[in-house]
Enzyme design. Structure first.
Site: not given
Length: 347
Positions: A46, A219, A284, A313
């Protein structure tokens, strides 16, 4: 970032592998052109990445606090030191601190521009997750920051809200977008106007994002502006899976962005897994400008395996190119072995 959903992710067939075969991987750049290689943060989901006063700044989800690292060159972020800029002791909002974003905004209240830190936090159990805002004392992204407000994303303050982002239109109007519930997708994209950087103005609007199949989540919305066109880019699918990927809605800047009728589905995926490059779960993201302001760049996280996990990630970055018709080309997600030319204007 998110807890695994109980709904199966029905999106394994939607990849851009065929495009990758057609275009191939970027060729190594010879000569004097400086390059860097991804990742720019090994453990980084993110991402929020921006350039300000000679430095790149990067934050990612830690779940416990908000940290920033900075570097003069994009490739140097990988070895930069994280500095804690925000931590909250209030038990109603001291856990699940996800997806922090930094935006330099002027509230027009006489105090001048300030950095506004938007972040998700909770008391722990679902569905206590809400959006919060902290404000800097000056114009240094490193702070210090003080708590400003809890964003009331629905009139009763009763609904789950995560992954908030903000855009200021040329006329000064502020628009806030986030991921919320309820939604046909389990959780989906909402949008609302703001009266100032810490206050939602009016009711929220749910945006239709049904393109690309029946997946359980939408999202991580992010605004990308090109001319008079606004792209609201979002992530879809469970973030723990290799099929996490990017789609978008499109609107005109002069329209009422809080009206669902202003938005249409962009017909193509913007970024998705490319197995032959060892890149999965591309999502994201956050957009930033090159140091000279001439290039648009995409910072995103991706996975290094097809395993269903949140633990692999890393943060990547690569440029966006604009086609002759004004549509964006995010390119093929590059592998760790591919050199990427540095952003224009980097010294």
């Amino acid at each position: 970032m998110k807890l695994p959903l109980l709904v199966a992710c029905l999106c394994g067939l939607a990849t851009i592998t065929s495009v990758a075969h057609a275009q191939g991987n970027p060729a190594p750049v010879a000569g004097a052109v400086r390059t860097f290689q991804n990742p720019i943060k090994v453990d980084g989901a993110d991402p929020c990445l921006f350039f300000h006063d000679g430095y790149y700044y990067l934050s990612t989800t830690t779940a416990r606090d908000v940290k920033l690292r900075r570097a003069k060159r994009l490739g140097e972020l990988k070895d930069a030191t994280d500095v804690q800029v925000w931590k909250d002791a209030d038990p109603s909002r001291d856990r699940d601190i996800w997806a922090p974003e930094f935006h330099l905004l002027d509230a027009k209240d006489g105090t001048g521009p300030r950095w506004y830190l938007y972040y998700t936090a909770s008391a722990g159990p679902e569905p206590s997750h809400r959006m919060y805002v902290a404000q800097s004392a000056g114009t240094d992204p490193m702070g210090p920051y003080t708590f400003k407000a809890k964003l009331k994303t629905d009139s009763a303050d009763a609904q789950y809200a995560i992954d908030g982002t903000v855009m200021q239109k040329p006329n000064g109007e502020l628009v806030f977008a986030w991921c919320g519930r309820p939604s046909p997708h389990g959780q989906g994209i909402y949008i609302a106007k703001m009266s100032n950087p810490w206050t939602i103005d009016g009711e929220r609007t749910s945006l239709e994002t049904s393109g690309f199949g029946d997946v359980p989540v939408r999202e991580g919305p992010e605004f990308l502006v090109h001319g008079d066109t606004v792209y609201l880019v979002y992530s879809m699918c469970d973030a723990s899976t290799p099929d996490y990927r990017l789609g978008a809605l499109v609107a005109k800047m002069g329209s009422d962005l809080s009206d669902e009728k202003s938005w249409t589905q962009y017909p193509k995926l913007l970024m998705a897994r490319v197995d032959q490059n060892g890149v999965w779960g591309t999502g994201h993201n956050f957009f930033f400008k090159s140091p000279d302001g001439k290039e648009d760049w995409n910072a995103y996280h991706a996975k290094t395996s097809t395993n269903r996990t949140f633990g692999d990630r890393s943060t990547r970055a690569q440029p966006i190119r604009w086609r002759a018709d004004g549509t964006p080309d995010f390119g093929i997600p590059v592998s760790y072995d591919d050199p990427v030319p540095v952003p224009s204007g980097e010294k």
